[in-house]
Design an enzyme around this catalytic site. Structure first.
Site, PDB file in Angstrom:
ATOM      1  N   HIS A   1       0.830  -1.212   0.000  1.00  0.00           N
ATOM      2  CA  HIS A   1       0.000   0.000   0.000  1.00  0.00           C
ATOM      3  C   HIS A   1       0.856   1.250   0.000  1.00  0.00           C
ATOM      4  CE1 HIS A   1      -1.002  -2.478   3.607  1.00  0.00           C
ATOM      5  NE2 HIS A   1      -0.238  -1.588   4.164  1.00  0.00           N
TER       6      HIS A   1
ATOM      7  N   GLU B   1     -12.779 -10.598 -10.198  1.00  0.00           N
ATOM      8  CA  GLU B   1     -11.450 -10.848  -9.644  1.00  0.00           C
ATOM      9  C   GLU B   1     -11.202 -12.331  -9.410  1.00  0.00           C
ATOM     10  OE1 GLU B   1      -9.715  -7.377  -7.308  1.00  0.00           O
ATOM     11  OE2 GLU B   1     -11.683  -7.618  -6.393  1.00  0.00           O
TER      12      GLU B   1
ATOM     13  N   ASP C   1      -5.925  -9.038  -9.229  1.00  0.00           N
ATOM     14  CA  ASP C   1      -6.337 -10.234  -8.505  1.00  0.00           C
ATOM     15  C   ASP C   1      -6.737 -11.357  -9.457  1.00  0.00           C
ATOM     16  OD1 ASP C   1      -6.133 -10.145  -5.630  1.00  0.00           O
ATOM     17  OD2 ASP C   1      -7.389  -8.352  -5.755  1.00  0.00           O
TER      18      ASP C   1
ATOM     19  N   CYS D   1     -10.189  -2.357 -14.515  1.00  0.00           N
ATOM     20  CA  CYS D   1      -9.555  -1.381 -13.628  1.00  0.00           C
ATOM     21  C   CYS D   1      -8.282  -1.898 -12.978  1.00  0.00           C
ATOM     22  CB  CYS D   1     -10.533  -0.887 -12.571  1.00  0.00           C
ATOM     23  SG  CYS D   1     -11.086  -2.193 -11.459  1.00  0.00           S
TER      24      CYS D   1
HETATM   25  C1  PEP Z   1      -7.376  -5.613  -8.927  1.00  0.00           C
HETATM   26  O1  PEP Z   1      -7.315  -6.604  -8.198  1.00  0.00           O
HETATM   27  O2  PEP Z   1      -7.092  -5.627 -10.147  1.00  0.00           O
HETATM   28  C2  PEP Z   1      -7.785  -4.314  -8.382  1.00  0.00           C
HETATM   29  C3  PEP Z   1      -7.987  -3.273  -9.156  1.00  0.00           C
HETATM   30  O3  PEP Z   1      -7.893  -4.240  -7.032  1.00  0.00           O
HETATM   31  P1  PEP Z   1      -6.661  -4.079  -6.047  1.00  0.00           P
HETATM   32  O4  PEP Z   1      -5.429  -3.924  -6.873  1.00  0.00           O
HETATM   33  O5  PEP Z   1      -6.963  -2.869  -5.233  1.00  0.00           O
HETATM   34  O6  PEP Z   1      -6.730  -5.356  -5.301  1.00  0.00           O
HETATM   35 MG    MG Z   2      -8.234  -6.556  -6.256  1.00  0.00          MG
END
Ligand code: PEP
Ligand code: MG
Length: 756
Positions: free
Chosen positions: A367, A609, A633, A680
């Site tokens: 993070h 995901e 994911d 995304c």
């Molecule tokens: C993903 O898993 O692609 C996603 C956008 O979520 P995060 O990266 O926040 O897990």
């Molecule tokens: Mg994710």
């Protein structure tokens, strides 16, 4: 002379004088070994330094043959000295020649010595040498002697270190005198970019000048006060509202607090002071030992405790340092170097301006990496040996295009860096020209290019990058960067700010996606065998209804009578989506009753995901408005390769016939149900991957701000129908490296694939 504590102090006093003396390092070392041998009534005292390949070279001795100095070299698996270096633990042996690890080197004249005491010389990050005393008689070295030798070895670590070092870069007034040639390190790019500046070390550094205490009584008081302040700070941390998180995390925090109150830790620190060290040096000594043990510990429970202890050591050093303990970030000139870093800490530093961020641990700090991206700070993580190679004030080039770090670069490297910076700004200027233009393909398909965001800071980028909206707002970021759980009002005000700043452009709020790699400080120690597959995301939210409802309420309240778009992460089966949506609908009804307001338009969607959801879309079809692929994911689950484990995370490529066929199938189901399709995850930041998604029918792509320019440029150059035809032909009959085939196809369409 019987060995006792005052002797330690005499020795420390003498050492202090040696440290203050002029003269070269080697003569100081000779002086030191003589001093130790005399004070400890030893026949031999020797120092071995660890070389780059792990071998241990004898560099100073009192008592062994002087000819052996700079000649006797033991491999890391050889002899008792190698044993100490490997285990990073002291050993005391009555009769060394009888020990199985003993190795005899005739040139040293070691034969008559029986008793052996060896301690590791530890510096940030590991063993840099071994300090040995030997006696002719078979004798037992006492606890206190072992302790003293360990304390001395810390002072030695600094002297030994200067042996291999260029002149201090701190005193270099300009870049050209920086003591060039610190070498290169490699890591993973966390945020693309180029940066140059001087290293600021996150872990507090105790300068050798501060190793010794002038007044022991005063020093002991300082330490006690430091411990009181530290414990009070931790008690305050415990006051956070953990009720909604359940009991486990509180237990874990409690363990941390117990460690801070542990009398044996405090006693160990006081011991250092009694031996003549300053409070800081004594904490530093404890920290070196904890780190060295951490490097060898396999047991996860033990590793966590050692991490906690190291954390406490660092906190205490900061407390002791007072104002001085705070880092001096000098405006636009600093590169932050850290073993581990929390997102809140990074934000704090970034306020003062950072040119780059380098981190040793890749996994734990993801993070921090996302915050770095939000702030556009060139960042590299997963760099082995980072904190042992970089000194405070070193000049550093952060090449977060290639994932490499140049320490004290020479002029050739620096000049090459300057030309890369120039080239980069030319490219940026090209992208800036496209800002007001649509991402429309040659054959007329419009693709919306959206921004991935998580902090209101990110919203600055909406305008700058010319994004069409926010395609993913990671709401958990507010939780991750706060010390305590954000209250309802805090959440409402953040969401309002985001909607205000988006000024009518769509914003997709993703509900809390905690767990996995995104753990709240209060949850940080909840141990799971496989956190990525564990109690996270929507699973966690549905099991913490108080927390989840509060967030949904905040979203509804913040939107007032504006449109609201909500997306649920990591939905695996339709029931999860239904349960989450039902809670949202209840909150809308409740808010409408209370405030008389409700969103003018509501859109609710799922993130794809887990592979399972793709096959469930035909059942869920009539109930969702949109689907957004979370490639980060999805990829790890599709290929069963943990995204946080560097040795596997980049093994599999999304540009792969199996993955693309799956995404094509999902797109077809969604089209049949008129579900809007978007992506995304980070994957679309690469223009050829973005083209593949657009070709499959995913016409809303959300990405980091820096990717919008290059992706738009590629889309505007492509005839999407022709590209799709080419892609499908290749998917039907893959041949060799599929990525290369796709890159070749993109190149045929005039796309620059040099960096892909
Ligand atoms: C993903 O898993 O692609 C996603 C956008 O979520 P995060 O990266 O926040 O897990
Ligand atoms: Mg994710």
């Amino acid at each position: 002379m019987p060995y006792n504590m005052p002797a330690t102090r005499v020795l420390m006093n003498n050492l202090r004088q040696v440290m203050a003396e002029d003269g070269d390092t080697r003569s100081r070392l000779d002086h030191v070994v003589r001093l130790i041998a005399t004070t400890m009534v030893a026949d031999v005292c020797s120092i071995y330094v660890r070389e780059a390949d792990g071998a241990l070279l004898l560099i100073a001795t009192e008592g062994l043959r002087p000819e052996a100095v700079n000649k006797t070299r033991l491999t890391e698996n050889e002899g008792l000295v190698g044993f100490v270096a490997r285990t990073a633990e002291p050993i005391a042996i009555e009769d060394a020649p009888r020990h199985p690890a003993f190795s005899y080197r005739p040139e040293t004249g070691e034969d008559p010595f029986h008793a052996f005491l060896g301690v590791p010389i530890l510096r940030t990050g590991g063993v840099t040498g071994v300090l040995v005393v030997q006696n002719q008689t078979e004798r037992t070295y006492g606890e206190e002697e072992i302790d003293t030798l360990q304390t001395i070895s810390m002072v030695l670590a600094e002297i030994v270190h200067t042996l291999n070092e260029a002149p201090s870069p701190q005193s270099a007034p300009d870049r050209r005198m920086r003591g060039a040639g610190g070498g290169n390190l490699k890591g993973r790019v966390f945020c693309e970019g180029l940066g140059f500046g001087r290293a600021v070390l996150h872990d507090p550094v105790v300068p050798p000048a501060k190793f010794f205490a002038a007044d022991q009584v005063q020093e002991a008081e300082r330490l006690n006060q430091g411990l009181v302040d530290l414990r009070a700070a931790i008690d305050r941390m415990m006051l956070i509202d953990g009720a909604a998180l359940g009991e486990d995390p509180r237990d874990v925090m409690e363990t941390y607090r117990l460690l801070a109150y542990d009398t044996s830790w405090a006693e160990k620190l006081h011991e250092g002071i009694r031996a003549g060290l300053s409070a800081e040096a004594s904490v530093d000594r404890a920290r070196r030992e904890h780190r060295a043990k951490l490097q060898h510990a396999r047991d996860p429970y033990l590793r966590e405790r050692l991490h906690d202890l190291e954390d406490l050591d660092n906190r205490l050093l900061r407390v002791l340092g007072g104002e001085e303990g705070k880092l001096l970030i000098t405006g636009d000139e600093s590169v932050l170097v850290a073993r581990r870093l929390g997102p809140a800490e990074l934000l704090e530093y970034a306020k003062a301006g950072l040119k780059g961020l380098l981190m040793e641990e890749a996994a734990a700090s993801s993070h921090a990496a996302i915050v770095a991206r939000a702030l556009g700070i060139p960042a590299i993580g997963g760099i082995e040996g980072l904190t042992t190679r970089i000194e405070q004030g070193d000049y550093i080039i952060v090449d977060a295009e290639e994932g490499s770090v140049h320490i004290r670069p020479d002029d050739v490297v620096y000049d090459a860096y300057r030309s890369r910076v120039a080239l980069r700004s030319e490219r940026q200027a090209e992208y800036a020209k496209l800002k007001g233009l649509p991402a429309r393909t040659l054959d007329g398909t419009d693709v919306s290019l959206m921004l991935n965001a998580g902090l209101d800071l990110d919203l600055d980028m909406l305008e700058q990058a010319g994004a069409d909206g926010v395609g993913l707002f990671r709401t958990e970021f507010q939780f991750l960067v706060s010390e305590s759980l954000p209250r309802l009002e805090d959440q409402i005000s953040l969401y309002k700010r985001v909607l205000d700043r988006a000024a009518g452009r769509p914003v997709v709020f993703r509900t809390l996606d905690l767990g996995g790699d995104k753990v709240l400080p209060a949850l940080s120690q909840l141990r799971e065998e496989n956190p990525a597959l564990g109690w996270r995301s929507i699973r966690f939210a549905l099991d913490h209804k108080g927390l989840f409802r509060r967030q949904l309420r905040a979203l509804v309240r913040a939107s007032g009578e504006r449109p609201l778009t909500v997306m649920f992460p990591m939905v695996t089966i339709p029931e999860e989506y239904r349960a989450a949506k039902a809670l949202l609908m209840e909150e809308i009804a409740w808010s409408a009753k209370k405030t008389g307001k409700q969103p003018s338009r509501l859109e609710v969607g799922v993130m794809l995901e887990t592979p399972a959801l793709g096959f469930a879309m035909q059942d869920l079809g009539p109930e969702v408005d949109f689907l957004s692929v979370g490639t980060n994911d999805l990829l790890q689950f599709f290929f069963a390769a943990d995204r946080m484990t560097p040795s596997v995370s980049e093994r599999y490529d999304l540009v792969d016939p199996a993955a693309l066929r799956y995404l094509k199938m999902v797109a077809e189901i969604c089209k049949a149900h008129k579900i809007r399709l978007s992506v995304c995850g980070e994957a679309t930041a690469s223009p050829p991957v973005a083209l593949c998604f657009a070709a499959l029918g995913y016409t809303s792509l959300s990405m980091a701000a820096s990717a919008i320019g290059p992706v738009k440029q590629a889309l505007r150059k492509v005839d999407l129908n022709a590209f799709r035809k080419g892609l499908f032909e290749r998917m039907d009959k893959p041949n060799g490296s599929f990525r290369n085939q796709v890159l070749a196809l993109a190149a045929e369409h005039g796309i620059d694939t040099a960096d892909s």
